[in-house]
Design an enzyme around this catalytic site. Structure first.
Site, PDB file in Angstrom:
ATOM      1  N   GLU A 289       0.825  -1.214   0.000  1.00 38.08           N
ATOM      2  CA  GLU A 289       0.000   0.000   0.000  1.00 38.08           C
ATOM      3  C   GLU A 289       0.862   1.268   0.000  1.00 38.08           C
ATOM      4  OE1 GLU A 289      -2.929   0.231   3.148  1.00 38.08           O
ATOM      5  OE2 GLU A 289      -4.439  -0.759   1.928  1.00 38.08           O
ATOM      6  N   LYS A 424     -14.087  -0.613  -4.127  1.00 37.72           N
ATOM      7  CA  LYS A 424     -15.184  -0.268  -3.205  1.00 37.72           C
ATOM      8  C   LYS A 424     -16.302   0.436  -3.967  1.00 37.72           C
ATOM      9  CE  LYS A 424     -12.153   0.401   0.801  1.00 37.72           C
ATOM     10  NZ  LYS A 424     -11.568   1.366   1.724  1.00 37.72           N
TER      11      LYS A 424
HETATM   12  O1  LIG Z   1      -9.372   0.714   9.637  1.00 40.02           O
HETATM   13  P1  LIG Z   1     -10.240   0.870   8.441  1.00 40.02           P
HETATM   14  O2  LIG Z   1     -10.616   2.295   8.185  1.00 40.02           O
HETATM   15  O3  LIG Z   1     -11.449  -0.019   8.532  1.00 40.02           O
HETATM   16  O4  LIG Z   1      -9.424   0.427   7.175  1.00 40.02           O
HETATM   17  C1  LIG Z   1      -8.934  -0.876   7.051  1.00 40.02           C
HETATM   18  C2  LIG Z   1      -7.982  -1.011   5.926  1.00 40.02           C
HETATM   19  O5  LIG Z   1      -8.601  -0.614   4.714  1.00 40.02           O
HETATM   20  C3  LIG Z   1      -7.753   0.225   3.959  1.00 40.02           C
HETATM   21  O6  LIG Z   1      -8.157   1.533   4.144  1.00 40.02           O
HETATM   22  C4  LIG Z   1      -7.808  -0.109   2.510  1.00 40.02           C
HETATM   23  O7  LIG Z   1      -9.105  -0.171   2.078  1.00 40.02           O
HETATM   24  C5  LIG Z   1      -6.398  -0.018   4.580  1.00 40.02           C
HETATM   25  O8  LIG Z   1      -5.520   1.015   4.313  1.00 40.02           O
HETATM   26  C6  LIG Z   1      -6.746  -0.187   6.011  1.00 40.02           C
HETATM   27  O9  LIG Z   1      -5.720  -0.791   6.760  1.00 40.02           O
END
Ligand SMILES: O=P(O)(O)OC[C@H]1O[C@](O)(CO)[C@@H](O)[C@@H]1O
Length: 447
Positions: A289, A424
């Site tokens: 990432e 998403k």
């Molecule tokens: O803690 P959150 O906001 O649920 O995000 C979980 C994971 O999803 C992401 O945002 C990617 O979609 C990651 O960067 C992150 O670790």
């Protein structure tokens, strides 16, 4: 006291020592940009001095909360995805008995995970199992709006409330999220859950040393003080005061960028210790990432050896020569197992009699390194003196710091992840989420 040790000499047949040394100015600039907050994504640097800034009151709060779950639960479900569960799972798996869930005389609850997938069978089976267990929930989401954990949380919260009543369930649910934003924060405020905050300036993949990692690790019975103490040591060793030549994060960042420049576009994180599988998963998110953007970045892969030598070993030995390996080696096992002598010697293994199993493993490790280097695969090595909380703390912080430096050398913002939004958006459009009407129409026209 020993520290984790990085060796990069087995890369020097492929890139020159001089070229790696030539990164000094760039690396020093990158490190300074991190510390001065002058680089890209500088509003996400809360992890940088985090280990040394954790205070006693915070630790006591975490330990007291862990104690409540430990005293009242047979199973604790950690709900989260990506950075919101991988760090905890990596550390818990690395420190737990390999057959933890089968141990009958337990001192700690079994920690299981949810919200890291959308598997209907997974969730069904989990909920069936939980019907027979006293369980609690640690719900983790920085944004508080991620679909996978939100879905799991709704299911498990409902189950807990139905089984225990709302008042009892409220005491068994901990929320770790943003201080004010997101649906998880709203639910926590409304329902009165105990909460911990993920600060705005710490991204998910850099959050293992916040309550995101620390609370589940403490619930599992491991010493978060030692973990932090290891990270504090690495924070100093990878700091601005340490010269480039002695700074492991700087050296790792430099050598992997030079390898990348020379066509080594995939890095494989290797372990020879089955408990380290999820360290590889955590590391893949951290580097994937952080660096995979703007059509560049080393592809992070991971393997478990010797297991995967019998599956991926062929490709690594003789496939496309675009890879390099970073081997995590654990110097001393925690236990001793000596290979026995056999009078019949039916298996022909008496040449191993009297040797420790770990000696066999170490020769496999050495033999693999020589074979892979001979086969055109540069090898880096990170040695942990022993697998414990302290050295895992060192390892986690080392990788985080090196990732920040490495991303800056590559020229990207290592602290955002814009590419994750694409799937998403499509998923919401396909599921006809309110507000996505135009996207729904557009995507349906394409299928
Ligand atoms: O803690 P959150 O906001 O649920 O995000 C979980 C994971 O999803 C992401 O945002 C990617 O979609 C990651 O960067 C992150 O670790």
């Amino acid at each position: 006291m020993e520290n984790i040790k990085l060796s990069i000499d087995k890369a020097f047949g492929f890139v020159s020592e001089q070229a790696v040394a030539g990164y000094k100015a760039q690396v020093d600039d990158a490190n300074a940009a991190l510390h001065n907050g002058t680089g890209k994504g500088s509003d996400f640097l809360g992890w940088l001095n985090l280990p040394s800034s954790i205070d006693e009151a915070h630790l006591q709060d975490l330990e007291a909360t862990a104690k409540i779950l430990r005293n009242n639960c047979e199973v604790v479900v950690v709900i989260g995805i990506g950075g919101s569960y991988l760090g905890a799972k990596a550390v818990i798996d690395a420190l737990s008995n390999s057959f933890d869930w089968l141990l009958t005389e337990r001192k700690s609850p079994v920690v299981v995970y949810a919200g890291q997938n959308i598997g209907e069978d997974y969730l069904y089976e989990l909920q069936e199992l939980l019907k027979t267990k006293k369980f609690g929930i640690i719900s983790i989401s920085k944004s508080g709006t991620t679909t996978e954990p939100a879905l799991a949380f709704r299911l498990l919260k409902t189950q807990l409330e139905e089984e225990q009543g709302k008042a009892a369930a409220q005491k068994l649910i901990i929320a770790i999220t943003d201080k004010s934003r997101g649906a998880l924060r709203t639910a926590a405020t409304q329902e009165g859950y105990k909460t911990f905050v993920i600060e705005d300036n710490v991204g998910g993949r850099f959050s293992v040393l916040t309550p995101v990692g620390l609370l589940p690790i403490a619930v599992a019975g491991f010493d978060i003080r030692k973990l932090i103490s290891g990270a504090v040591t690495m924070e100093a060793k990878c700091g601005l005061e340490t010269p480039f030549e002695q700074n492991p994060a700087a050296q790792y960042a430099a050598v992997r960028n030079e390898l990348y420049k020379n066509g080594k576009t995939t890095e494989i994180l290797v372990n020879f210790h089955p408990k380290l599988h999820y360290i590889g998963e955590w590391w893949k998110q951290l580097y994937g990432e952080s660096e995979g953007k703007e059509n560049k970045g080393i592809f992070p892969a991971a393997v478990d050896f010797t297991t995967d030598l019998h599956s991926m070993g062929q490709w690594i030995q003789e496939g496309e020569r675009t890879i390099f390996e970073t081997v995590i080696s654990v110097k001393e096992s925690n236990y001793t197992k000596v290979f026995p002598h056999s009078e019949e010697n039916l298996d022909g293994l008496n040449f191993l009699a009297g040797k420790r199993v770990d000696e066999v493993n170490k020769m496999a490790e050495l033999g693999t390194m020589i074979a892979h280097v001979d086969g055109g695969v540069p090898n880096l090595k990170i040695e942990l003196p022993v697998l414990n909380e302290y050295y895992l703390g060192e390892l986690l912080y080392f990788f985080e710091k090196a990732c920040g430096i490495s991303g800056y050398i590559l020229g990207v913002n290592p602290f955002d992840q814009p590419g994750v939004e694409a799937y998403k958006k499509n998923m919401f459009a396909l599921l006809e989420k309110p507000g996505f009407e135009a996207e729904t129409k557009a995507i349906k026209a394409r299928i």
